[in-house]
Write an enzyme that holds these catalytic residues in place. Structure first.
Site, PDB file in Angstrom:
ATOM      1  N   ASP A  56      45.876  -5.955  49.388  1.00  0.00           N
ATOM      2  CA  ASP A  56      44.936  -6.968  49.841  1.00  0.00           C
ATOM      3  C   ASP A  56      43.925  -6.265  50.735  1.00  0.00           C
ATOM      4  OD1 ASP A  56      43.526  -8.964  51.182  1.00  0.00           O
ATOM      5  OD2 ASP A  56      45.280 -10.265  51.427  1.00  0.00           O
ATOM      6  N   ASN A  80      34.912  -4.152  44.832  1.00  0.00           N
ATOM      7  CA  ASN A  80      34.702  -5.320  43.984  1.00  0.00           C
ATOM      8  C   ASN A  80      35.481  -6.540  44.466  1.00  0.00           C
ATOM      9  OD1 ASN A  80      34.134  -6.693  41.239  1.00  0.00           O
ATOM     10  ND2 ASN A  80      36.366  -6.667  41.356  1.00  0.00           N
ATOM     11  N   TYR A 142      29.788 -18.319  51.706  1.00  0.00           N
ATOM     12  CA  TYR A 142      29.863 -17.267  50.687  1.00  0.00           C
ATOM     13  C   TYR A 142      28.553 -16.491  50.630  1.00  0.00           C
ATOM     14  CZ  TYR A 142      29.969 -14.965  46.156  1.00  0.00           C
ATOM     15  OH  TYR A 142      29.894 -14.020  45.164  1.00  0.00           O
ATOM     16  N   GLY A 143      27.438 -17.203  50.523  1.00  0.00           N
ATOM     17  CA  GLY A 143      26.142 -16.535  50.489  1.00  0.00           C
ATOM     18  C   GLY A 143      25.886 -15.736  51.752  1.00  0.00           C
ATOM     19  N   ALA A 144      26.269 -16.298  52.897  1.00  0.00           N
ATOM     20  CA  ALA A 144      26.074 -15.596  54.167  1.00  0.00           C
ATOM     21  C   ALA A 144      26.892 -14.311  54.217  1.00  0.00           C
ATOM     22  CB  ALA A 144      26.446 -16.515  55.329  1.00  0.00           C
ATOM     23  N   LYS A 146      27.774 -12.447  51.666  1.00  0.00           N
ATOM     24  CA  LYS A 146      27.162 -11.457  50.783  1.00  0.00           C
ATOM     25  C   LYS A 146      25.858 -10.917  51.374  1.00  0.00           C
ATOM     26  CE  LYS A 146      30.164 -11.374  47.389  1.00  0.00           C
ATOM     27  NZ  LYS A 146      31.015 -10.182  47.158  1.00  0.00           N
TER      28      LYS A 146
END
Length: 238
Positions: A56, A80, A142-144, A146
């Site tokens: 993990d 990934n 999630y966007g933040a 990335k």
């Protein structure tokens, strides 16, 4: 003469990670894939003829054990592992909101930070991180996460660059045949994402794997600190 390299792909049992491992294995490289699900990891490792190590990437202790299982030289690291942890996350007040945001930061930012930092002394060639179109368009935590990954990549590239090691982000748009949407993709949403592209086709895992493979090649040795969008023109950079 081709030189066998050692490639580490986190989250390498399915989707983009699996396609990436397969692409490097086709070169004859020694590939190590990691993941949290032992059964899925073992099957992919057997199918591709690669090595699987349960890990993990958000857990420092497990990353420490991963180091013990890896050789002293790692040519390429592909970060990934990750995903949108908001899918299926419980709703609630501010405490729950905080927990949901921290989960995405753990999965998509800290997993890459911890793994890269741990493997940095052994790296020789390239690090590639999996970003997302959401990092430029927004999508909650999630966007933040990335977007934060893309900014941290600049620090990683700066630190690794003097050793001749590149660090870049590949940011996919909608890519079919992955577990990302966890069965929540509707036909209408899928059609909307398809129509948003200039190429009028869905992305495939092989598209992303090919870009990662290029970034780890000698042809990309002067390309670092960048975010490469692979989305069929759904998001264009100018």
């Amino acid at each position: 003469m081709n030189v066998t390299r050692t490639i580490v792909v986190t989250g390498g049992a399915t989707g983009i990670g699996r396609a990436t491992a397969e692409r490097f294995r086709a070169d004859g490289d020694e590939v190590v894939i990691t993941g949290r699900r032992e059964d899925v990891l073992a099957k992919t490792a057997a199918d591709l003829g690669v090595r699987g190590v349960v890990c993990d990437a958000t857990d420092p202790a497990q990353i420490g054990r991963l180091l013990d299982a890896l050789p002293d030289r790692i040519d390429v690291l592909v970060n990934n592992a990750g995903g949108n942890t908001d899918f299926g996350a419980p709703e609630g007040g501010l405490e729950q909101l905080k927990a949901n945001w921290l989960a995405n930061l753990d999965a998509n930012l800290l997993s890459a930070v911890l793994t890269t930092t741990a493997l940095a002394p052994r790296l020789t060639t390239a690090v590639v991180h999996l970003g997302s179109i959401a990092g430029a368009r927004g999508a909650g935590s999630y966007g933040a996460s990335k977007a934060a990954l893309a900014m941290w990549n600049v620090d990683a590239a700066t630190e690794l660059g003097p050793r001749g090691i590149t660090s870049n982000v590949v940011a996919p748009g909608f890519t079919a045949e992955t577990e990302f949407f966890q069965g929540r993709m509707t036909t209408e949403r899928r059609q909307t994402l398809l129509e948003a592209t200039m190429t009028k086709r869905e992305g495939e895992v092989e598209d992303i794997a090919a870009t990662i493979h290029f970034l780890a090649s000698p042809a990309a040795r002067h390309l670092t600190g960048q975010v490469l969008h692979v989305n069929g023109g759904a998001l264009s950079t100018r």
